[in-house]
Design an enzyme around this catalytic site. Sequence first.
Site, PDB file in Angstrom:
ATOM      1  N   LYS A 126       0.819  -1.221   0.000  1.00 60.53           N
ATOM      2  CA  LYS A 126       0.000   0.000   0.000  1.00 60.53           C
ATOM      3  C   LYS A 126       0.850   1.267   0.000  1.00 60.53           C
ATOM      4  CE  LYS A 126      -4.325  -1.548   2.123  1.00 60.53           C
ATOM      5  NZ  LYS A 126      -5.296  -1.314   3.196  1.00 60.53           N
ATOM      6  N   LYS A 154      -6.277 -10.995  -6.749  1.00 60.64           N
ATOM      7  CA  LYS A 154      -7.433 -11.226  -5.899  1.00 60.64           C
ATOM      8  C   LYS A 154      -8.579 -10.281  -6.265  1.00 60.64           C
ATOM      9  CE  LYS A 154      -7.915  -9.853  -1.591  1.00 60.64           C
ATOM     10  NZ  LYS A 154      -7.979  -9.663  -0.136  1.00 60.64           N
ATOM     11  N   LYS A 171     -12.329  -4.974  -3.582  1.00 61.62           N
ATOM     12  CA  LYS A 171     -13.150  -3.773  -3.655  1.00 61.62           C
ATOM     13  C   LYS A 171     -12.358  -2.621  -4.235  1.00 61.62           C
ATOM     14  CE  LYS A 171     -14.159  -4.084   0.794  1.00 61.62           C
ATOM     15  NZ  LYS A 171     -14.811  -4.092   2.112  1.00 61.62           N
TER      16      LYS A 171
HETATM   17  P1  AMP Z   1     -11.667  -6.456   3.268  1.00 60.78           P
HETATM   18  O1  AMP Z   1     -12.709  -6.181   2.292  1.00 60.78           O
HETATM   19  O2  AMP Z   1     -10.313  -6.280   2.691  1.00 60.78           O
HETATM   20  O3  AMP Z   1     -11.881  -5.792   4.597  1.00 60.78           O
HETATM   21  O4  AMP Z   1     -11.767  -8.025   3.563  1.00 60.78           O
HETATM   22  C1  AMP Z   1     -12.746  -8.608   4.401  1.00 60.78           C
HETATM   23  C2  AMP Z   1     -12.530 -10.093   4.462  1.00 60.78           C
HETATM   24  O5  AMP Z   1     -12.783 -10.701   3.188  1.00 60.78           O
HETATM   25  C3  AMP Z   1     -11.100 -10.501   4.834  1.00 60.78           C
HETATM   26  O6  AMP Z   1     -11.143 -11.667   5.622  1.00 60.78           O
HETATM   27  C4  AMP Z   1     -10.477 -10.769   3.485  1.00 60.78           C
HETATM   28  O7  AMP Z   1      -9.356 -11.587   3.546  1.00 60.78           O
HETATM   29  C5  AMP Z   1     -11.638 -11.418   2.733  1.00 60.78           C
HETATM   30  N1  AMP Z   1     -11.500 -11.224   1.291  1.00 60.78           N
HETATM   31  C6  AMP Z   1     -11.450 -10.061   0.612  1.00 60.78           C
HETATM   32  N2  AMP Z   1     -11.323 -10.267  -0.723  1.00 60.78           N
HETATM   33  C7  AMP Z   1     -11.270 -11.604  -0.894  1.00 60.78           C
HETATM   34  C8  AMP Z   1     -11.141 -12.470  -2.041  1.00 60.78           C
HETATM   35  N3  AMP Z   1     -11.042 -11.989  -3.285  1.00 60.78           N
HETATM   36  N4  AMP Z   1     -11.130 -13.790  -1.845  1.00 60.78           N
HETATM   37  C9  AMP Z   1     -11.255 -14.288  -0.599  1.00 60.78           C
HETATM   38  N5  AMP Z   1     -11.387 -13.568   0.510  1.00 60.78           N
HETATM   39  C10 AMP Z   1     -11.394 -12.223   0.395  1.00 60.78           C
END
Ligand code: AMP
Length: 343
Positions: A118, A199, A202
């Site tokens: 980041k 991956k 968002k």
């Molecule tokens: P975040 O949106 O980054 O706060 O992620 C929330 C949760 O979703 C965390 O446990 C991430 O590791 C999981 N997560 C986010 N994107 C993915 C993805 N593409 N595949 C699997 N898990 C995800």
Amino acid sequence: MPAASTKKSRILTGIQPSGDMQLGNYLGAVKRWVTNQDIQTNFIPVVDLHSITVKQDPEELRRQTVSLVAMLIACGVDPEKSTLFIQSHVSAHAVLSWVLNCTTPVGWLERMIQYKEKSHNQERVSTGLLTYPVLMAADILIYDADEVPVGEDQKQHVELTRDIAERFNNIYGQTFVLPEAVVPQVGARVMGLDNPLIKMSKSHAHIRGHAISMLDDPKEIERSIKRSVTDSFNEICFSNEKERAGVNNLLGIYQVITQKTEQEVESDFKDARGYGDLKSRVSDTVISEIEPVTKRYHELINDPAELGRLIQKGDDSARQYADPKLDIVLDKVGLHRNDGAGR
Ligand code: AMP
Ligand code: TRP
């Protein structure tokens, strides 16, 4: 059936309110919390303090925070069973984070992969971005959580949390439980539809055809999946080969939703007529999973009084655990606790 265990595992997992929730969050994380909420004690903070480590539009952040709470409930998180709350409403997180900052070496934080990614190419990086994992450690440690279900990308932060807890315990005596990261094998990583080597995230949601948002309508979902990157092998099977990552991802998505084994999934597609057929079946599966969630979401977001009541309930229940734990910590490090007797 194994004998009923005497103690439920205590699970904590945070989710950021930046950007609409996408299919990766849902399949990689949320779906599992829902499945397990009867057999585990779940704490689910919407981690708005983490979101402000990068610049946010204030109005938009507030909207996204409430929207995420509604979305989590729509996905099946039951406020009667799980403690779903807003991180910044429970100030003990920020206070504990400060205390832990004071025992955490800077070098540990500079090593974090997510920080390196980041901060790469950025002229100015906020201190918050560097100490982000310490706040995450506070989220986890303040509830004595023993398991932290996360995607692969967050494993390093949970390992750091253990190090932070261990160091504190060594200095001040046994205080914190050492948590374990639990990375699901299936669906751990849902990849981008436009580029199956990264991956689904968002933060790339603005790129057309990258992600499926949980608020997309069926037509949009169908379009994104139809347009997704595949290959020219024309073989529908799981594979670790880079060239076949697109098909592998579509099968992975199908697998997590249907809860089938790899063999069962491959056999489901034995009679498929090429990738077009694969895509339309995966798309139908995703749509029937998401459609009821979207409907519940819209009902809730249009009932702010009910949503407010549920948020308050979650906040209150989180404080019941967090406040007494923080008190113990502050006492250990020698901060004055006013006992009314001037000591
Ligand atoms: P975040 O949106 O980054 O706060 O992620 C929330 C949760 O979703 C965390 O446990 C991430 O590791 C999981 N997560 C986010 N994107 C993915 C993805 N593409 N595949 C699997 N898990 C995800
Ligand atoms: N850092 C996590 C992410 O970006 C979000 C998070 C904050 C979290 N606090 C947490 C995850 C505590 C698990 C436990 O996905």
